[in-house]
Design a protein around this motif. Structure first.
Motif, mmCIF file in Angstrom:
data_model
loop_
_atom_site.group_PDB
_atom_site.id
_atom_site.type_symbol
_atom_site.label_atom_id
_atom_site.label_comp_id
_atom_site.label_asym_id
_atom_site.label_seq_id
_atom_site.Cartn_x
_atom_site.Cartn_y
_atom_site.Cartn_z
ATOM 1 N N GLY A 262 0.793 -1.230 -0.077
ATOM 2 C CA GLY A 262 0.178 0.017 0.036
ATOM 3 C C GLY A 262 0.784 1.389 0.137
ATOM 4 N N HIS A 263 2.210 1.258 0.288
ATOM 5 C CA HIS A 263 2.913 2.564 0.438
ATOM 6 C C HIS A 263 4.476 2.289 -0.377
ATOM 7 C CE1 HIS A 263 0.152 4.325 3.032
ATOM 8 N NE2 HIS A 263 -0.138 3.255 3.875
ATOM 9 N N ASP A 264 4.813 3.374 -0.663
ATOM 10 C CA ASP A 264 6.094 3.467 -1.270
ATOM 11 C C ASP A 264 6.681 4.709 -1.003
ATOM 12 O OD1 ASP A 264 8.502 3.010 -2.770
ATOM 13 O OD2 ASP A 264 7.782 2.441 -4.487
ATOM 14 N N PHE A 265 7.269 5.151 -0.026
ATOM 15 C CA PHE A 265 7.739 6.332 0.514
ATOM 16 C C PHE A 265 9.145 6.703 -0.044
ATOM 17 C CE2 PHE A 265 4.632 4.762 3.981
ATOM 18 C CZ PHE A 265 4.021 6.022 3.946
ATOM 19 N N LEU A 266 9.370 7.900 -0.404
ATOM 20 C CA LEU A 266 10.517 8.386 -0.575
ATOM 21 C C LEU A 266 10.915 9.437 0.444
ATOM 22 C CD1 LEU A 266 10.666 8.652 -4.524
ATOM 23 C CD2 LEU A 266 11.525 6.613 -3.151
ATOM 24 N N ILE A 267 11.702 9.298 1.230
ATOM 25 C CA ILE A 267 11.924 10.415 2.393
ATOM 26 C C ILE A 267 13.198 10.810 2.478
ATOM 27 C CG2 ILE A 267 12.060 8.662 4.180
ATOM 28 C CD1 ILE A 267 10.405 10.448 5.845
ATOM 29 N N ALA A 268 13.483 12.245 2.806
ATOM 30 C CA ALA A 268 14.612 12.707 3.378
ATOM 31 C C ALA A 268 14.494 13.751 4.549
ATOM 32 C CB ALA A 268 15.372 13.529 2.014
ATOM 33 N N VAL A 269 15.346 13.241 5.506
ATOM 34 C CA VAL A 269 15.469 14.138 6.554
ATOM 35 C C VAL A 269 17.056 14.776 6.725
ATOM 36 C CG1 VAL A 269 14.969 14.491 9.028
ATOM 37 C CG2 VAL A 269 13.417 12.842 7.692
ATOM 38 N N CYS A 270 17.055 15.975 6.543
ATOM 39 C CA CYS A 270 18.439 16.744 6.884
ATOM 40 C C CYS A 270 18.249 17.522 8.100
ATOM 41 C CB CYS A 270 18.793 17.498 5.859
ATOM 42 S SG CYS A 270 18.784 16.627 4.118
ATOM 43 N N SER A 271 19.409 17.646 8.890
ATOM 44 C CA SER A 271 19.399 18.663 9.957
ATOM 45 C C SER A 271 20.913 19.185 10.032
ATOM 46 C CB SER A 271 19.067 17.724 11.228
ATOM 47 O OG SER A 271 20.242 16.709 11.610
ATOM 48 N N GLY A 272 21.080 20.092 10.894
ATOM 49 C CA GLY A 272 22.319 20.548 11.238
ATOM 50 C C GLY A 272 22.316 21.492 12.534
ATOM 51 N N ASP A 273 23.500 21.822 12.651
ATOM 52 C CA ASP A 273 23.798 22.490 14.306
ATOM 53 C C ASP A 273 23.403 21.578 15.415
ATOM 54 O OD1 ASP A 273 24.681 24.517 12.588
ATOM 55 O OD2 ASP A 273 22.760 25.817 12.642
ATOM 56 N N ASN A 274 23.466 20.437 15.265
ATOM 57 C CA ASN A 274 23.206 19.291 16.480
ATOM 58 C C ASN A 274 24.232 19.446 17.340
ATOM 59 O OD1 ASN A 274 20.546 18.065 15.406
ATOM 60 N ND2 ASN A 274 22.198 17.673 13.842
ATOM 61 N N PRO A 275 24.147 19.691 18.597
ATOM 62 C CA PRO A 275 25.134 19.722 19.409
ATOM 63 C C PRO A 275 26.048 18.470 19.695
ATOM 64 C CG PRO A 275 22.955 19.476 20.491
ATOM 65 C CD PRO A 275 22.792 19.692 19.420
ATOM 66 N N THR A 276 25.384 17.343 19.337
ATOM 67 C CA THR A 276 25.882 16.046 19.338
ATOM 68 C C THR A 276 25.272 15.032 18.286
ATOM 69 O OG1 THR A 276 24.293 14.779 20.883
ATOM 70 C CG2 THR A 276 26.188 15.867 21.919
ATOM 71 N N MET A 277 25.926 14.114 17.740
ATOM 72 C CA MET A 277 25.520 13.156 16.791
ATOM 73 C C MET A 277 24.182 12.352 17.356
ATOM 74 S SD MET A 277 27.580 9.973 15.329
ATOM 75 C CE MET A 277 26.573 8.943 14.070
ATOM 76 N N GLU A 278 24.233 12.094 18.651
ATOM 77 C CA GLU A 278 23.134 11.551 19.088
ATOM 78 C C GLU A 278 21.902 12.355 19.280
ATOM 79 O OE1 GLU A 278 21.324 7.907 21.019
ATOM 80 O OE2 GLU A 278 23.082 8.325 19.986
ATOM 81 N N THR A 279 21.761 13.595 19.460
ATOM 82 C CA THR A 279 20.990 14.512 19.330
ATOM 83 C C THR A 279 20.172 14.600 17.786
ATOM 84 O OG1 THR A 279 21.826 15.905 21.151
ATOM 85 C CG2 THR A 279 20.119 16.766 19.777
ATOM 86 N N GLY A 280 21.362 14.762 16.871
ATOM 87 C CA GLY A 280 20.775 14.817 15.586
ATOM 88 C C GLY A 280 20.245 13.631 15.017
#
Length: 300
Positions: A262-280
């Motif tokens: 029923g689904h075929d998702f294309l998704i992109a999530v980008c982030s920056g200025d995260n204080p740590t990798m884990e937070t991002g």
């Protein structure tokens, strides 16, 4: 290696408010061949992210946008997301045209460029290039990326291919691929070139790239894969890097395809200025879960 993928479904509207509902768990050895797998440079395994799930309802993009904005405002750093469901035709974006440092997600662009160039020359990747491509995507090997970026013609070569792919906000860095800039919207455009028969890439090339993205190292199972249900096929590439000259903190990005009944998702999530990798990583996974979960429970 065993991994638990936990997806918490929230019984509420697109805002994601109103906690409690269902818990889906997948427990067992990490599977290959694109079934809930991952991509990029070796980090601890991750938990699943919260998603919004309920009976089919009209898609309320405004409510989802408000929910994503409210969540991102509470987080350190910045983020943007773009998603489309090839089956239902639903699309959603929030800060989808914002520019972010690519880190290793650009490795998909490098490989797509090289495949397109070889296709136009009437030949295939050499054995050496295929070996490097496997290391670059499956292991996120930076030395392999250096070599293939050179083979592709560095920034100018990738930029020329990106015009063919229809990318609009991506700016390949002249020599250092990881410093390139892109947007979530462009990353979904690139993914569409890997998923669509209308792509300038032939089917064999598209399948080759997606196959590598669906068979990355087990320990790299994080990012958009947190929005997948057990048994769904995932092909993805993640990127992360501490930033010094183009911002602060960490760039954490995840792009990929999640497909199932029923689904075929294309998704992109980008982030920056995260204080740590884990937070991002937490931000990226939560946003992916909110968006995909809401789109699952909506009708056009």
């Amino acid at each position: 290696m065993r991994r638990h993928l936990i997806v918490l479904a929230l019984a509420a509207g697109a805002t994601g408010a109103g906690v409690t509902a269902h818990l889906f768990t997948a427990d067992g050895p990490q599977r290959r061949s694109g079934t809930v797998v991952n991509a990029t440079e070796s980090i601890p395994s991750r938990r699943g992210a919260a998603v919004v799930e309920e009976a089919a309802r009209p898609f309320d993009a405004a409510a989802l946008r408000q929910a994503v904005r409210a969540y991102v405002r509470k987080r350190p750093g910045k983020a943007g997301v773009m998603a489309t469901d090839l089956r239902t035709g639903l699309s959603f974006g929030e800060n989808e045209k914002g520019r972010f440092v690519t880190a290793s997600i650009v490795k998909v662009d490098i490989l797509a460029t090289l495949v397109l160039q070889r296709q136009r020359d009437g030949r295939r990747l050499s054995g050496g290039e295929r070996e490097l491509a496997g290391r670059m995507i499956r292991e996120s090997d930076n030395s392999a990326a250096d070599a293939l970026y050179s083979d592709a013609g560095y920034g100018p070569g990738v930029r020329k291919a990106n015009k063919t792919f229809g990318l609009k906000q991506t700016k390949p860095f002249p020599t250092s691929w990881g410093s390139s800039l892109t947007s979530p919207a462009d990353q979904v455009r690139l993914l569409a070139n890997l998923a669509s028969d209308r792509s300038p890439l032939k089917a064999t090339g598209r399948q080759y790239i997606l196959g590598l993205m669906g068979s990355v190292l087990d320990e790299q199972a994080w990012g958009v894969s947190a929005a997948a249900r057990p048994g769904e096929r995932v092909a993805l590439k993640n990127g992360w890097a501490p930033i010094h000259n183009q911002g602060n903190g960490w760039a954490i990005n995840s792009v990929g395809r999640i497909s199932g009944p029923g689904h075929d998702f294309l998704i992109a999530v980008c982030s920056g200025d995260n204080p740590t990798m884990e937070t991002g990583v937490s931000t990226v996974e939560h946003v992916a879960g909110m968006v995909v979960g809401t789109m699952r429970g909506a009708r056009p």
